[in-house]
Design an enzyme around this catalytic site. Structure first.
Site, mmCIF file in Angstrom:
data_model
loop_
_atom_site.group_PDB
_atom_site.id
_atom_site.type_symbol
_atom_site.label_atom_id
_atom_site.label_comp_id
_atom_site.label_asym_id
_atom_site.label_seq_id
_atom_site.Cartn_x
_atom_site.Cartn_y
_atom_site.Cartn_z
ATOM 1 N N GLY A 1 7.069 -2.396 2.208
ATOM 2 C CA GLY A 1 5.618 -2.438 2.298
ATOM 3 C C GLY A 1 4.998 -3.605 1.562
ATOM 4 N N HIS A 2 5.030 -3.531 0.229
ATOM 5 C CA HIS A 2 4.244 -4.450 -0.583
ATOM 6 C C HIS A 2 4.513 -5.922 -0.282
ATOM 7 C CE1 HIS A 2 3.134 -6.772 -4.185
ATOM 8 N NE2 HIS A 2 2.095 -5.963 -4.184
ATOM 9 N N ASN B 1 5.949 -0.437 5.970
ATOM 10 C CA ASN B 1 5.046 0.520 5.319
ATOM 11 C C ASN B 1 3.657 -0.119 5.229
ATOM 12 O OD1 ASN B 1 3.548 1.807 3.276
ATOM 13 N ND2 ASN B 1 5.397 2.788 2.512
ATOM 14 N N THR C 1 2.559 3.943 -7.601
ATOM 15 C CA THR C 1 3.329 4.050 -6.372
ATOM 16 C C THR C 1 4.466 5.022 -6.673
ATOM 17 O OG1 THR C 1 4.612 2.799 -4.740
ATOM 18 C CG2 THR C 1 4.667 1.989 -6.996
ATOM 19 N N THR C 2 5.322 5.294 -5.696
ATOM 20 C CA THR C 2 6.381 6.275 -5.938
ATOM 21 C C THR C 2 7.346 5.731 -6.988
ATOM 22 O OG1 THR C 2 6.169 6.786 -3.605
ATOM 23 C CG2 THR C 2 8.015 7.763 -4.750
ATOM 24 N N HIS D 1 2.543 6.885 3.877
ATOM 25 C CA HIS D 1 2.669 7.945 2.868
ATOM 26 C C HIS D 1 1.301 8.613 2.733
ATOM 27 C CE1 HIS D 1 3.859 9.049 -1.565
ATOM 28 N NE2 HIS D 1 3.484 10.095 -0.854
ATOM 29 N N ARG E 1 -5.281 8.622 -1.265
ATOM 30 C CA ARG E 1 -5.824 7.411 -1.885
ATOM 31 C C ARG E 1 -5.736 6.184 -0.976
ATOM 32 N NH1 ARG E 1 -1.239 6.409 -6.400
ATOM 33 N NH2 ARG E 1 -1.862 8.512 -6.904
ATOM 34 N N HIS E 2 -4.788 6.175 -0.042
ATOM 35 C CA HIS E 2 -4.792 5.019 0.875
ATOM 36 C C HIS E 2 -4.863 5.470 2.330
ATOM 37 C CE1 HIS E 2 -0.535 5.711 0.007
ATOM 38 N NE2 HIS E 2 -0.558 5.004 -1.107
ATOM 39 N N ASP F 1 0.807 1.272 4.104
ATOM 40 C CA ASP F 1 -0.123 1.876 3.135
ATOM 41 C C ASP F 1 -0.941 0.835 2.374
ATOM 42 O OD1 ASP F 1 0.783 4.418 3.712
ATOM 43 O OD2 ASP F 1 2.329 4.353 2.169
ATOM 44 N N HIS F 2 -0.305 -0.299 2.068
ATOM 45 C CA HIS F 2 -1.007 -1.295 1.248
ATOM 46 C C HIS F 2 -2.208 -1.887 1.981
ATOM 47 C CE1 HIS F 2 2.050 -1.018 -1.841
ATOM 48 N NE2 HIS F 2 2.943 -1.059 -0.885
ATOM 49 N N ARG G 1 -0.784 10.808 0.969
ATOM 50 C CA ARG G 1 -0.732 11.427 -0.360
ATOM 51 C C ARG G 1 -1.700 12.584 -0.475
ATOM 52 N NH1 ARG G 1 1.218 8.952 -4.925
ATOM 53 N NH2 ARG G 1 2.468 7.130 -4.510
ATOM 54 N N GLU H 1 6.011 9.677 5.088
ATOM 55 C CA GLU H 1 6.454 10.031 3.736
ATOM 56 C C GLU H 1 5.522 11.106 3.210
ATOM 57 O OE1 GLU H 1 6.351 6.592 1.304
ATOM 58 O OE2 GLU H 1 7.912 5.567 2.405
ATOM 59 N N HIS I 1 11.832 0.560 -1.475
ATOM 60 C CA HIS I 1 11.046 0.392 -2.703
ATOM 61 C C HIS I 1 11.419 -0.909 -3.405
ATOM 62 C CE1 HIS I 1 8.062 2.247 -5.390
ATOM 63 N NE2 HIS I 1 8.544 1.334 -6.200
ATOM 64 N N GLY I 2 10.430 -1.787 -3.469
ATOM 65 C CA GLY I 2 10.601 -3.043 -4.204
ATOM 66 C C GLY I 2 11.441 -4.085 -3.498
ATOM 67 N N ARG J 1 -12.856 -0.913 -0.796
ATOM 68 C CA ARG J 1 -14.244 -1.237 -0.496
ATOM 69 C C ARG J 1 -14.962 -0.096 0.249
ATOM 70 N NH1 ARG J 1 -17.521 -5.780 -0.381
ATOM 71 N NH2 ARG J 1 -16.376 -6.100 -2.293
ATOM 72 N N GLU K 1 17.130 8.058 1.862
ATOM 73 C CA GLU K 1 16.650 6.694 1.575
ATOM 74 C C GLU K 1 16.952 6.443 0.111
ATOM 75 O OE1 GLU K 1 12.822 5.477 3.155
ATOM 76 O OE2 GLU K 1 12.446 4.255 1.365
HETATM 77 N N1 PXP Z 1 10.083 3.871 0.619
HETATM 78 C C1 PXP Z 1 9.428 4.848 -0.058
HETATM 79 C C2 PXP Z 1 9.988 6.228 -0.028
HETATM 80 C C3 PXP Z 1 8.235 4.571 -0.735
HETATM 81 O O1 PXP Z 1 7.600 5.552 -1.399
HETATM 82 C C4 PXP Z 1 7.709 3.260 -0.680
HETATM 83 C C5 PXP Z 1 6.401 2.944 -1.326
HETATM 84 O O2 PXP Z 1 6.382 3.172 -2.633
HETATM 85 C C6 PXP Z 1 8.437 2.281 0.016
HETATM 86 C C7 PXP Z 1 9.608 2.615 0.656
HETATM 87 C C8 PXP Z 1 7.948 0.871 0.089
HETATM 88 O O3 PXP Z 1 7.954 0.279 -1.154
HETATM 89 P P1 PXP Z 1 7.373 -1.178 -1.353
HETATM 90 O O4 PXP Z 1 5.906 -1.101 -1.064
HETATM 91 O O5 PXP Z 1 7.701 -1.502 -2.763
HETATM 92 O O6 PXP Z 1 8.074 -2.074 -0.351
#
Ligand code: PXP
Length: 253
Positions: free
Chosen positions: A224-225, A7, A109-110, A52, A58-59, A9-10, A54, A79, A202-203, A18, A160
C-alpha cells in the site's frame, strides 16, 4: 509470477483528512476517490485490491467497499478484525478473500501479527464462517512456527506473513535485517510444508521488494504505502506497473 495486491487505504486516508464530514465519496470536489484509483491500479496490472475496513472507519468507508465490490474486475481482499460485526459485514459483501488482522484503535497502521494461538476459538469461528460462504481466508501472522502451525490446524488456506519487522530493520540494522529475513524464509518454508499458500505484506517498498520477492513459495504481496507514495511522483498506473516489474522481472515463469 508473484501476484500484486494493491492496498488503496492510503488514498482514502488522504480523502478523509479533508472530507471526513462529507457523505459523498466521489465526484465534485471530494478527492481522491479510492474506487476510481483502484480501477486505475487494476488497469495497470494489479492482480487484486486490498482494503482494511477498520472498526473506527478511519480511512476506507463501507460505501467505498460496496462500490468496489460492484465495479472491480480483479479480486477484492477485505482485511478485517475478528469481530462478529465484521464477520456479518463480510458475509453480506462476499469479497473474494478476507485477511484477518489484529486491530487496536491506537495504532497508526497494523503493527503486529494476529495471535492465532492466543485467540484460537475466535479465529476459528471466523475461518469456518468464511469457508461456509466460499470466501478464502488468509491470516496475517508473524513468521513464528506456533502461529503458522495454528493457522494450518484451523484450515485457513492462506497466510500473509507480516514483513513489518524485516522492513523496519532493512535500512538501518543489517544484523536485524538478516535475522528477520531468515525468520521469514523459515516461516514460508514451514507454511508451504503444511500446505498453506504464502503471501506477504507490510512495509514492502521499491527497494526491499528486490529481496522480498526471493521469499520461498511467495504467492502474492500486498503493498500500500509505497505504491500510493510513488504515485504522487509518477501517477498510480506507473507506480503499479513499476512495482509489478520489480516483483517479477527476470524471474523464470
Ligand atoms: N497487509 C496487511 C495485512 C496490512 O494490514 C497492511 C497495511 O498495514 C498491508 C499489507 C500494507 O502495508 P503497507 O501499507 O506498509 O504496504
Amino acid at each position: 509470477m508473484i501476484l500484486l495486491g494493491v492496498n488503496i487505504d492510503h488514498a482514502a486516508t488522504v480523502r478523509q483528512a479533508r472530507y471526513r464530514q462529507h457523505s459523498a465519496t466521489a465526484g465534485g470536489a471530494v478527492e481522491p476517490d479510492p474506487v476510481a484509483l483502484a480501477l486505475v491500479a487494476e488497469r495497470a496490472g494489479a492482480d487484486g485490491i486490498t482494503v482494511h475496513l477498520r472498526e473506527d472507519r478511519r480511512h476506507i468507508q463501507e460505501r467505498d467497499v460496496w462500490r468496489l465490490r460492484e465495479c472491480m474486475a480483479t479480486r477484492l481482499n477485505l482485511e478485517m478484525a475478528c469481530t462478529p460485526a465484521m464477520t456479518e459485514f463480510a458475509l453480506r459483501l462476499k469479497p473474494d478473500s478476507v485477511c484477518l488482522v489484529p486491530e487496536s484503535r491506537e495504532e497508526v497502521t497494523t503493527e503486529g501479527g494476529l495471535d492465532v494461538v492466543g485467540q484460537r476459538a475466535k479465529v476459528q469461528e471466523v475461518v469456518e464462517a468464511m469457508r461456509g460462504a466460499g470466501i478464502t481466508t488468509s491470516l496475517f501472522i508473524d513468521p513464528d512456527a506456533s502461529q503458522i502451525v495454528a493457522a494450518a490446524e484451523l484450515r485457513s488456506p492462506w497466510i500473509e506473513l507480516h514483513t513489518g519487522s524485516y522492513a523496519n530493520a532493512y535500512p538501518a540494522d543489517p544484523a536485524g535485517r538478516v535475522r528477520e529475513w531468515r525468520r521469514l524464509c523459515a516461516g514460508a518454508d514451514r507454511a508451504h510444508g503444511l500446505g498453506l499458500v504464502v503471501n506477504a505484506g507490510h512495509g514492502i517498498n521499491y527497494v526491499n521488494v528486490t529481496e522480498v520477492r526471493g521469499l520461498p513459495h511467495l504467492h502474492e504481496c500486498n503493498i500500500g504505502h509505497s505504491i500510493i507514495s510513488r504515485a504522487l511522483y509518477l501517477g498510480l498506473a506507473e507506480a503499479v506497473a513499476e512495482m509489478r516489474r520489480r516483483l517479477n522481472d527476470g524471474l523464470r515463469p
